[in-house]
Design a protein around this motif. Structure first.
Motif, PDB file in Angstrom:
ATOM      1  N   VAL A 181      40.967  28.466  26.780  1.00 52.87           N
ATOM      2  CA  VAL A 181      40.734  29.899  26.620  1.00 52.87           C
ATOM      3  C   VAL A 181      39.974  30.111  25.320  1.00 52.87           C
ATOM      4  N   ASP A 182      38.865  30.834  25.395  1.00 47.95           N
ATOM      5  CA  ASP A 182      38.026  31.035  24.217  1.00 47.95           C
ATOM      6  C   ASP A 182      38.749  31.859  23.151  1.00 47.95           C
ATOM      7  N   ARG A 183      38.421  31.579  21.910  1.00 47.54           N
ATOM      8  CA  ARG A 183      39.044  32.287  20.789  1.00 47.54           C
ATOM      9  C   ARG A 183      38.622  33.749  20.714  1.00 47.54           C
ATOM     10  N   SER A 184      37.619  34.151  21.498  1.00 43.92           N
ATOM     11  CA  SER A 184      37.206  35.547  21.493  1.00 43.92           C
ATOM     12  C   SER A 184      38.265  36.471  22.100  1.00 43.92           C
ATOM     13  N   PHE A 185      39.240  35.894  22.801  1.00 44.83           N
ATOM     14  CA  PHE A 185      40.398  36.681  23.223  1.00 44.83           C
ATOM     15  C   PHE A 185      41.333  36.790  22.021  1.00 44.83           C
ATOM     16  N   GLU A 186      41.350  37.960  21.391  1.00 44.61           N
ATOM     17  CA  GLU A 186      42.223  38.123  20.239  1.00 44.61           C
ATOM     18  C   GLU A 186      43.682  38.035  20.671  1.00 44.61           C
ATOM     19  N   PRO A 187      44.589  37.699  19.758  1.00 46.41           N
ATOM     20  CA  PRO A 187      46.003  37.545  20.122  1.00 46.41           C
ATOM     21  C   PRO A 187      46.531  38.758  20.878  1.00 46.41           C
ATOM     22  N   GLY A 188      47.149  38.487  22.015  1.00 42.84           N
ATOM     23  CA  GLY A 188      47.724  39.550  22.823  1.00 42.84           C
ATOM     24  C   GLY A 188      46.776  40.199  23.804  1.00 42.84           C
ATOM     25  N   SER A 189      45.485  39.917  23.703  1.00 49.76           N
ATOM     26  CA  SER A 189      44.521  40.609  24.574  1.00 49.76           C
ATOM     27  C   SER A 189      44.526  40.073  25.993  1.00 49.76           C
ATOM     28  N   LEU A 190      44.779  38.782  26.166  1.00 46.91           N
ATOM     29  CA  LEU A 190      44.720  38.190  27.496  1.00 46.91           C
ATOM     30  C   LEU A 190      45.716  38.862  28.439  1.00 46.91           C
ATOM     31  N   GLU A 191      46.871  39.243  27.907  1.00 45.50           N
ATOM     32  CA  GLU A 191      47.881  39.895  28.729  1.00 45.50           C
ATOM     33  C   GLU A 191      47.422  41.262  29.231  1.00 45.50           C
ATOM     34  N   ARG A 192      46.469  41.861  28.535  1.00 47.72           N
ATOM     35  CA  ARG A 192      45.995  43.185  28.933  1.00 47.72           C
ATOM     36  C   ARG A 192      44.928  43.116  30.026  1.00 47.72           C
ATOM     37  N   PHE A 193      44.385  41.935  30.291  1.00 44.55           N
ATOM     38  CA  PHE A 193      43.420  41.777  31.379  1.00 44.55           C
ATOM     39  C   PHE A 193      44.194  41.611  32.685  1.00 44.55           C
ATOM     40  N   VAL A 194      44.388  42.709  33.379  1.00 48.05           N
ATOM     41  CA  VAL A 194      45.176  42.701  34.604  1.00 48.05           C
ATOM     42  C   VAL A 194      44.286  43.070  35.784  1.00 48.05           C
ATOM     43  N   ALA A 195      44.804  42.855  36.979  1.00 49.19           N
ATOM     44  CA  ALA A 195      44.032  43.117  38.197  1.00 49.19           C
ATOM     45  C   ALA A 195      43.745  44.608  38.353  1.00 49.19           C
ATOM     46  N   VAL A 196      42.492  44.918  38.662  1.00 54.40           N
ATOM     47  CA  VAL A 196      42.147  46.300  39.004  1.00 54.40           C
ATOM     48  C   VAL A 196      42.779  46.632  40.353  1.00 54.40           C
ATOM     49  N   SER A 208      31.506  35.284  36.699  1.00 52.25           N
ATOM     50  CA  SER A 208      32.349  36.311  36.101  1.00 52.25           C
ATOM     51  C   SER A 208      33.490  36.663  37.041  1.00 52.25           C
ATOM     52  N   LEU A 209      34.541  37.243  36.454  1.00 53.47           N
ATOM     53  CA  LEU A 209      35.763  37.559  37.186  1.00 53.47           C
ATOM     54  C   LEU A 209      36.085  39.031  36.990  1.00 53.47           C
ATOM     55  N   GLY A 210      35.318  39.866  37.684  1.00 55.10           N
ATOM     56  CA  GLY A 210      35.416  41.310  37.486  1.00 55.10           C
ATOM     57  C   GLY A 210      36.686  41.946  38.005  1.00 55.10           C
ATOM     58  N   GLY A 211      37.554  41.186  38.673  1.00 52.09           N
ATOM     59  CA  GLY A 211      38.798  41.733  39.184  1.00 52.09           C
ATOM     60  C   GLY A 211      39.866  41.916  38.146  1.00 52.09           C
ATOM     61  N   SER A 212      39.668  41.343  36.951  1.00 58.40           N
ATOM     62  CA  SER A 212      40.611  41.519  35.840  1.00 58.40           C
ATOM     63  C   SER A 212      39.917  42.289  34.726  1.00 58.40           C
ATOM     64  N   ARG A 213      40.478  43.429  34.346  1.00 60.14           N
ATOM     65  CA  ARG A 213      39.896  44.232  33.280  1.00 60.14           C
ATOM     66  C   ARG A 213      41.006  44.723  32.352  1.00 60.14           C
ATOM     67  N   CYS A 214      40.600  45.142  31.156  1.00 62.00           N
ATOM     68  CA  CYS A 214      41.590  45.622  30.186  1.00 62.00           C
ATOM     69  C   CYS A 214      41.271  47.028  29.679  1.00 62.00           C
ATOM     70  N   GLY A 215      40.386  47.729  30.366  1.00 56.42           N
ATOM     71  CA  GLY A 215      40.092  49.094  29.990  1.00 56.42           C
ATOM     72  C   GLY A 215      38.900  49.272  29.085  1.00 56.42           C
ATOM     73  N   ASP A 216      38.220  48.170  28.721  1.00 53.28           N
ATOM     74  CA  ASP A 216      37.009  48.279  27.909  1.00 53.28           C
ATOM     75  C   ASP A 216      35.832  47.680  28.669  1.00 53.28           C
ATOM     76  N   ARG A 217      34.767  47.320  27.963  1.00 55.06           N
ATOM     77  CA  ARG A 217      33.549  46.853  28.631  1.00 55.06           C
ATOM     78  C   ARG A 217      33.516  45.349  28.837  1.00 55.06           C
ATOM     79  N   ARG A 218      34.587  44.658  28.519  1.00 53.71           N
ATOM     80  CA  ARG A 218      34.607  43.207  28.664  1.00 53.71           C
ATOM     81  C   ARG A 218      34.906  42.785  30.107  1.00 53.71           C
ATOM     82  N   VAL A 219      34.181  41.771  30.568  1.00 57.34           N
ATOM     83  CA  VAL A 219      34.390  41.193  31.890  1.00 57.34           C
ATOM     84  C   VAL A 219      34.695  39.702  31.705  1.00 57.34           C
TER      85      VAL A 219
END
Length: 227
Positions: free
Chosen positions: A100-115, A180-191
């Motif tokens: 998992v890339d370090r660009s996922f700040e701590p705790g952010s991965l959990e916020r990427f949930v299924a749309v 890309s995996l557009g089915g998981s989003r966290c409410g911002d512009r990241r895919v």
């Protein structure tokens, strides 16, 4: 009179399902789920008939070169956390573990949930049907690619589904044909996306408005839970 060409060998969906279960067992997924290998296999067994039925409906054998797969066995992150499953991926013929890339700040991965459109049909495991790697969208703006896929009544892959695809079919992740995996989003512009870095699969993300020539958009026809 010359003999007629022999028909192509039928795709054995049951054997393919068993192979995918065996792959998960060999990679330690039973332990991740808190089960013994025997209990783990038993828990997944009801999906076997669904895999056979899916192929009987006309889905073709896997074409890894084209990135098209009839069904993929997916475990939800409730059973197997992303932080544990991504390191169990490798490139085809490779040995280095995915990460998992370090660009996922701590705790952010959990916020990427299924749309909503990519909701899981079961809390633990299910089949993803008619998966496509989506290299036709390499170089396209991700946001626009997602709109095209929605117009085709197809569904975007989630992070868990992308990891499952690479786990069972590492051949689909190749240079200039990542996804890309557009089915998981966290409410911002990241895919989220999976691509190759340091000779291993990497889970990272890109902006929804920024195209990349080496990133397509993965999609599937449907999801199916056990009957």
């Amino acid at each position: 009179m010359p003999n007629a060409a022999a028909p192509a060998e039928a795709f054995d969906a049951a054997a393919e399902f068993d192979r995918q279960v065996r792959t998960l067992v060999d990679l330690g997924y039973a332990g991740l789920s808190g089960r013994t290998p025997e209990d783990f296999r038993a828990a997944l067994a009801p999906l076997r008939d669904q895999a056979v039925a899916a192929v009987a409906e006309g889905r073709a054998a896997p074409d890894t070169a084209a990135g098209r797969i009839p069904f993929v066995l997916v475990l939800t992150r409730a059973v197997a956390p992303v932080e544990e499953t991504m390191p169990r991926t490798t490139l085809h013929g490779g040995r280095l573990p995915g990460f998992v890339d370090r660009s996922f700040e701590p705790g952010s991965l959990e916020r990427f949930v299924a749309v909503k459109e990519a909701a899981e049909p079961a809390p633990d495991a299910y089949l993803l049907l008619d998966t496509e790697r989506g290299e036709e969208f390499c170089g396209a703006v991700p946001r626009e690619a997602m709109e095209v896929i929605a117009g085709r009544d197809r569904t975007l892959l989630t992070i868990e589904e992308g990891i499952a695809l690479v786990t069972h079919f590492p051949q689909v992740l190749v240079k200039n044909k990542c996804f890309s995996l557009g089915g998981s989003r966290c409410g911002d512009r990241r895919v989220p996306a999976i691509w190759i870095s340091k000779k291993a699969p990497k889970l990272g993300w890109c902006w929804e408005g920024n195209p990349h020539t080496w990133l397509g958009m993965a999609s599937a026809g449907a999801r199916r839970a056990a009957a």
